[in-house]
Scaffold this motif. Sequence first.
Motif, PDB file in Angstrom:
ATOM      1  N   SER A  49      32.755 -37.839  -9.063  1.00  0.00           N
ATOM      2  CA  SER A  49      31.910 -37.524 -10.221  1.00  0.00           C
ATOM      3  C   SER A  49      32.648 -37.782 -11.528  1.00  0.00           C
ATOM      4  O   SER A  49      32.058 -38.170 -12.512  1.00  0.00           O
ATOM      5  N   ASP A  50      33.935 -37.539 -11.544  1.00  0.00           N
ATOM      6  CA  ASP A  50      34.799 -37.811 -12.689  1.00  0.00           C
ATOM      7  C   ASP A  50      36.221 -37.823 -12.165  1.00  0.00           C
ATOM      8  O   ASP A  50      36.432 -37.759 -10.965  1.00  0.00           O
ATOM      9  N   GLY A  51      37.184 -37.910 -12.995  1.00  0.00           N
ATOM     10  CA  GLY A  51      38.560 -37.972 -12.523  1.00  0.00           C
ATOM     11  C   GLY A  51      38.885 -39.369 -12.013  1.00  0.00           C
ATOM     12  O   GLY A  51      38.281 -40.352 -12.433  1.00  0.00           O
ATOM     13  N   ARG A  52      39.824 -39.436 -11.076  1.00  0.00           N
ATOM     14  CA  ARG A  52      40.274 -40.722 -10.559  1.00  0.00           C
ATOM     15  C   ARG A  52      40.665 -40.574  -9.094  1.00  0.00           C
ATOM     16  O   ARG A  52      40.839 -39.459  -8.596  1.00  0.00           O
ATOM     17  N   ALA A  53      40.804 -41.693  -8.413  1.00  0.00           N
ATOM     18  CA  ALA A  53      41.284 -41.685  -7.035  1.00  0.00           C
ATOM     19  C   ALA A  53      42.798 -41.490  -7.045  1.00  0.00           C
ATOM     20  O   ALA A  53      43.505 -42.073  -7.868  1.00  0.00           O
ATOM     21  N   GLY A  54      43.272 -40.678  -6.142  1.00  0.00           N
ATOM     22  CA  GLY A  54      44.702 -40.464  -5.984  1.00  0.00           C
ATOM     23  C   GLY A  54      45.068 -40.560  -4.516  1.00  0.00           C
ATOM     24  O   GLY A  54      44.240 -40.320  -3.643  1.00  0.00           O
ATOM     25  N   ILE A  55      46.317 -40.919  -4.246  1.00  0.00           N
ATOM     26  CA  ILE A  55      46.822 -40.958  -2.874  1.00  0.00           C
ATOM     27  C   ILE A  55      47.895 -39.890  -2.758  1.00  0.00           C
ATOM     28  O   ILE A  55      48.878 -39.894  -3.505  1.00  0.00           O
ATOM     29  N   SER A  56      47.694 -38.968  -1.825  1.00  0.00           N
ATOM     30  CA  SER A  56      48.660 -37.901  -1.550  1.00  0.00           C
ATOM     31  C   SER A  56      49.124 -38.039  -0.112  1.00  0.00           C
ATOM     32  O   SER A  56      48.444 -38.660   0.712  1.00  0.00           O
ATOM     33  N   LEU A  57      50.266 -37.452   0.209  1.00  0.00           N
ATOM     34  CA  LEU A  57      50.738 -37.401   1.581  1.00  0.00           C
ATOM     35  C   LEU A  57      50.634 -35.973   2.079  1.00  0.00           C
ATOM     36  O   LEU A  57      51.026 -35.039   1.382  1.00  0.00           O
ATOM     37  N   PHE A  58      50.069 -35.799   3.273  1.00  0.00           N
ATOM     38  CA  PHE A  58      49.919 -34.486   3.899  1.00  0.00           C
ATOM     39  C   PHE A  58      50.708 -34.505   5.201  1.00  0.00           C
ATOM     40  O   PHE A  58      50.666 -35.484   5.941  1.00  0.00           O
ATOM     41  N   LYS A  59      51.393 -33.424   5.494  1.00  0.00           N
ATOM     42  CA  LYS A  59      52.044 -33.256   6.795  1.00  0.00           C
ATOM     43  C   LYS A  59      51.512 -31.957   7.386  1.00  0.00           C
ATOM     44  O   LYS A  59      51.852 -30.871   6.926  1.00  0.00           O
ATOM     45  N   ALA A  60      50.649 -32.100   8.402  1.00  0.00           N
ATOM     46  CA  ALA A  60      49.961 -30.957   9.002  1.00  0.00           C
ATOM     47  C   ALA A  60      50.545 -30.640  10.375  1.00  0.00           C
ATOM     48  O   ALA A  60      50.936 -31.543  11.116  1.00  0.00           O
ATOM     49  N   GLU A  61      50.581 -29.365  10.704  1.00  0.00           N
ATOM     50  CA  GLU A  61      51.039 -28.928  12.021  1.00  0.00           C
ATOM     51  C   GLU A  61      50.023 -29.366  13.078  1.00  0.00           C
ATOM     52  O   GLU A  61      48.821 -29.215  12.877  1.00  0.00           O
ATOM     53  N   PRO A  62      50.494 -29.898  14.206  1.00  0.00           N
ATOM     54  CA  PRO A  62      49.567 -30.263  15.283  1.00  0.00           C
ATOM     55  C   PRO A  62      48.840 -29.039  15.822  1.00  0.00           C
ATOM     56  O   PRO A  62      49.388 -27.928  15.822  1.00  0.00           O
ATOM     57  N   ARG A  63      47.613 -29.254  16.271  1.00  0.00           N
ATOM     58  CA  ARG A  63      46.791 -28.195  16.850  1.00  0.00           C
ATOM     59  C   ARG A  63      46.603 -28.485  18.327  1.00  0.00           C
ATOM     60  O   ARG A  63      46.665 -29.627  18.764  1.00  0.00           O
TER      61      ARG A  63
END
Length: 169
Positions: A49-63
């Motif tokens: 809707s506004d703002g911009r696209a960003g790329i982040s890195l996530f490290k999630a615990e396995p389930r």
Amino acid sequence: MSRRIAIEPLAADVFAPFGDVLEASGEPDRLINQGLCGRWHDRARLDFSDGRAGISLFKAEPRALPYRLEMVERHPEGSQAFLPMSEHPFLVIVAADEGGRPGRPRAFVTRSGQGVNFHRGTWHGVLTPLHEPGLFAVVDRIGDGSNLEEHWFDEAYTIGRRDRPSQAG
């Protein structure tokens, strides 16, 4: 109504109401870099809707399966893409919107090399890797204001693999 949800394989046609399946399958749209690189062009609809696209890195615990689903979330101001940085499958949970609340969730498991892009406002589960390292690139909206809405279920769902008929032997 059963609170058990069977996991389905992730396929673009079935997932289309919720978002885009990102994968390099079939013939590429273009060959680039002197014919040494296939390009599968413009595979996700990024929508902010506004703002911009960003790329982040996530490290999630396995389930582990069966997985207990207590909450889903959505992002009303922008789409969100999960791009695994390993070859391991992950769990993708989505639900159709029913009057501002999530309907009955559906669960999918990716194949190696698949990612997803959730359409803006799509109810979805949190990032749910099934194996280490749980490392993902996430493309989403960067901007002012809140872009997160959570819904906690009154009763949790149990998500697991489809029941297989037993074989007499």
